[in-house]
Design a protein around this motif. Structure first.
Motif, PDB file in Angstrom:
ATOM      1  N   UNK A 126       0.799  -0.990   0.151  1.00  0.00           N
ATOM      2  CA  UNK A 126       0.050  -0.255   0.341  1.00  0.00           C
ATOM      3  C   UNK A 126       0.722   1.103   0.037  1.00  0.00           C
ATOM      4  N   UNK A 127       0.416   2.638  -0.726  1.00  0.00           N
ATOM      5  CA  UNK A 127       1.526   3.142  -0.427  1.00  0.00           C
ATOM      6  C   UNK A 127       2.711   3.986  -1.462  1.00  0.00           C
ATOM      7  N   UNK A 128       2.930   2.144  -2.488  1.00  0.00           N
ATOM      8  CA  UNK A 128       3.803   1.907  -2.788  1.00  0.00           C
ATOM      9  C   UNK A 128       3.525   2.033  -4.584  1.00  0.00           C
ATOM     10  N   UNK A 129       4.039   2.949  -5.586  1.00  0.00           N
ATOM     11  CA  UNK A 129       4.197   2.826  -6.630  1.00  0.00           C
ATOM     12  C   UNK A 129       4.602   1.764  -7.676  1.00  0.00           C
ATOM     13  N   UNK A 130       4.177   1.050  -8.741  1.00  0.00           N
ATOM     14  CA  UNK A 130       4.338  -0.341  -9.070  1.00  0.00           C
ATOM     15  C   UNK A 130       5.013   0.321 -10.195  1.00  0.00           C
ATOM     16  N   UNK A 131       6.374  -0.835 -10.311  1.00  0.00           N
ATOM     17  CA  UNK A 131       6.885  -1.544 -11.862  1.00  0.00           C
ATOM     18  C   UNK A 131       6.218  -2.676 -12.408  1.00  0.00           C
ATOM     19  N   UNK A 132       5.612  -2.780 -13.666  1.00  0.00           N
ATOM     20  CA  UNK A 132       5.662  -4.338 -13.592  1.00  0.00           C
ATOM     21  C   UNK A 132       6.452  -3.941 -15.335  1.00  0.00           C
ATOM     22  N   UNK A 133       7.876  -5.479 -15.424  1.00  0.00           N
ATOM     23  CA  UNK A 133       8.465  -5.867 -16.663  1.00  0.00           C
ATOM     24  C   UNK A 133       7.486  -7.126 -16.829  1.00  0.00           C
ATOM     25  N   UNK A 134       6.511  -7.046 -17.627  1.00  0.00           N
ATOM     26  CA  UNK A 134       5.220  -7.795 -18.302  1.00  0.00           C
ATOM     27  C   UNK A 134       5.972  -8.681 -19.801  1.00  0.00           C
ATOM     28  N   UNK A 135       6.014  -9.687 -19.904  1.00  0.00           N
ATOM     29  CA  UNK A 135       5.957 -10.391 -21.235  1.00  0.00           C
ATOM     30  C   UNK A 135       4.711 -11.599 -21.085  1.00  0.00           C
ATOM     31  N   UNK A 136       3.552 -11.039 -22.499  1.00  0.00           N
ATOM     32  CA  UNK A 136       2.536 -11.609 -22.348  1.00  0.00           C
ATOM     33  C   UNK A 136       2.739 -12.829 -22.930  1.00  0.00           C
ATOM     34  N   UNK A 137       2.489 -14.366 -22.293  1.00  0.00           N
ATOM     35  CA  UNK A 137       2.826 -15.860 -23.268  1.00  0.00           C
ATOM     36  C   UNK A 137       2.090 -15.777 -23.676  1.00  0.00           C
ATOM     37  N   UNK A 138       1.000 -15.886 -24.063  1.00  0.00           N
ATOM     38  CA  UNK A 138      -0.183 -16.661 -23.987  1.00  0.00           C
ATOM     39  C   UNK A 138      -1.994 -15.478 -24.025  1.00  0.00           C
ATOM     40  N   UNK A 139      -2.522 -15.750 -24.601  1.00  0.00           N
ATOM     41  CA  UNK A 139      -3.822 -14.413 -24.562  1.00  0.00           C
ATOM     42  C   UNK A 139      -4.771 -15.404 -25.806  1.00  0.00           C
ATOM     43  N   UNK A 140      -6.030 -16.277 -24.911  1.00  0.00           N
ATOM     44  CA  UNK A 140      -7.170 -16.878 -25.558  1.00  0.00           C
ATOM     45  C   UNK A 140      -8.536 -16.506 -24.715  1.00  0.00           C
ATOM     46  N   UNK A 141      -9.726 -17.182 -25.755  1.00  0.00           N
ATOM     47  CA  UNK A 141     -10.848 -16.985 -24.910  1.00  0.00           C
ATOM     48  C   UNK A 141     -10.830 -18.225 -23.723  1.00  0.00           C
ATOM     49  N   UNK A 142     -11.520 -17.636 -22.446  1.00  0.00           N
ATOM     50  CA  UNK A 142     -11.590 -18.453 -21.839  1.00  0.00           C
ATOM     51  C   UNK A 142     -12.626 -19.007 -21.764  1.00  0.00           C
ATOM     52  N   UNK A 143     -12.915 -19.870 -21.137  1.00  0.00           N
ATOM     53  CA  UNK A 143     -13.775 -21.168 -21.207  1.00  0.00           C
ATOM     54  C   UNK A 143     -14.863 -20.709 -20.284  1.00  0.00           C
ATOM     55  N   UNK A 144     -16.152 -22.003 -21.241  1.00  0.00           N
ATOM     56  CA  UNK A 144     -17.339 -21.261 -20.130  1.00  0.00           C
ATOM     57  C   UNK A 144     -17.011 -21.695 -18.582  1.00  0.00           C
ATOM     58  N   UNK A 145     -16.527 -22.742 -17.884  1.00  0.00           N
ATOM     59  CA  UNK A 145     -16.211 -22.821 -17.161  1.00  0.00           C
ATOM     60  C   UNK A 145     -15.264 -21.935 -15.771  1.00  0.00           C
ATOM     61  N   UNK A 146     -14.616 -21.222 -16.883  1.00  0.00           N
ATOM     62  CA  UNK A 146     -13.439 -20.384 -16.521  1.00  0.00           C
ATOM     63  C   UNK A 146     -14.109 -19.174 -16.335  1.00  0.00           C
ATOM     64  N   UNK A 147     -15.476 -18.691 -16.727  1.00  0.00           N
ATOM     65  CA  UNK A 147     -16.078 -18.007 -16.626  1.00  0.00           C
ATOM     66  C   UNK A 147     -17.390 -17.892 -15.505  1.00  0.00           C
ATOM     67  N   UNK A 148     -17.381 -19.126 -15.403  1.00  0.00           N
ATOM     68  CA  UNK A 148     -18.664 -19.434 -14.112  1.00  0.00           C
ATOM     69  C   UNK A 148     -17.713 -19.546 -13.190  1.00  0.00           C
ATOM     70  N   UNK A 149     -16.617 -19.871 -13.555  1.00  0.00           N
ATOM     71  CA  UNK A 149     -15.836 -19.532 -12.054  1.00  0.00           C
ATOM     72  C   UNK A 149     -14.928 -18.414 -11.301  1.00  0.00           C
ATOM     73  N   UNK A 150     -14.940 -17.182 -12.462  1.00  0.00           N
ATOM     74  CA  UNK A 150     -14.080 -16.435 -12.131  1.00  0.00           C
ATOM     75  C   UNK A 150     -13.396 -16.313 -13.275  1.00  0.00           C
ATOM     76  N   UNK A 151     -12.107 -17.656 -13.331  1.00  0.00           N
ATOM     77  CA  UNK A 151     -10.664 -17.409 -12.922  1.00  0.00           C
ATOM     78  C   UNK A 151     -10.444 -18.576 -13.828  1.00  0.00           C
ATOM     79  N   UNK A 152      -8.776 -18.637 -14.351  1.00  0.00           N
ATOM     80  CA  UNK A 152      -8.757 -19.424 -15.420  1.00  0.00           C
ATOM     81  C   UNK A 152      -7.806 -20.989 -14.042  1.00  0.00           C
ATOM     82  N   UNK A 153      -8.237 -22.301 -14.686  1.00  0.00           N
ATOM     83  CA  UNK A 153      -8.082 -23.109 -14.132  1.00  0.00           C
ATOM     84  C   UNK A 153      -6.904 -24.094 -15.544  1.00  0.00           C
TER      85      UNK A 153
END
Length: 161
Positions: free
Chosen positions: A127-154
């Protein structure tokens, strides 16, 4: 090519640093973090900056406290009688305990200990800190119905079922 948008499942590697350049956290080698975009699985400031990006892209995201873990709240620091910690003989700064107040469970960190009282802080450690994220995106895909109903990736990097 799929871009990051609401209801996409995203995997990314990251290194998190503070303003001084100290590494605070990072994804383990070969174990990217997986999350469901648009479902508040990660802090809002990082999620906003990943929107529209695709696999293979690198992002340097600077997140202000208000869009990260919030501003530091002085009133979240409490002086608690030592007697409240019955059964815990050796209380040390840095220890964390669950505390319940007003029906809400929160994690508190011990910041100071003396003979009569223990000082605990309910602020998130970042809390109260400025954060710097160095991110490398590995994969992007449509979420499954199961993942959407649970609200997170499996699966790997997400929640195992």
């Amino acid at each position: 090519m799929t871009t990051i948008a609401k209801d996409t499942a995203v995997k990314f590697n990251y290194t998190l640093k503070d303003d001084e350049g100290n590494v605070l956290d990072q994804s383990p080698e070969g174990q990217p973090l997986a999350y469901l975009h648009g479902h508040s699985n990660i802090i809002p400031g990082l999620e906003q900056q990943l929107e529209g990006k695709s696999a293979g892209e690198k992002v340097n995201a600077v997140v202000e406290p208000a869009d990260g873990y919030g501003e530091y709240q002085e009133q979240a620091v409490q002086h608690v009688p030592r007697d409240n910690f019955q059964g815990v003989d050796d209380i040390q700064p840095g220890m964390q305990f669950q505390s319940e107040a007003g029906g809400q469970v929160m994690l508190v960190t011990v910041t100071e200990v003396n003979d009569d009282e223990v000082v605990v802080d309910a602020n998130h450690p970042l809390a109260g800190k400025r954060l710097t994220f160095d991110v490398e995106i590995q994969e992007v895909r449509a979420a499954t119905e199961d993942e959407l109903s649970h609200g997170h990736v499996h699966g790997a990097g997400g929640v195992e079922h």
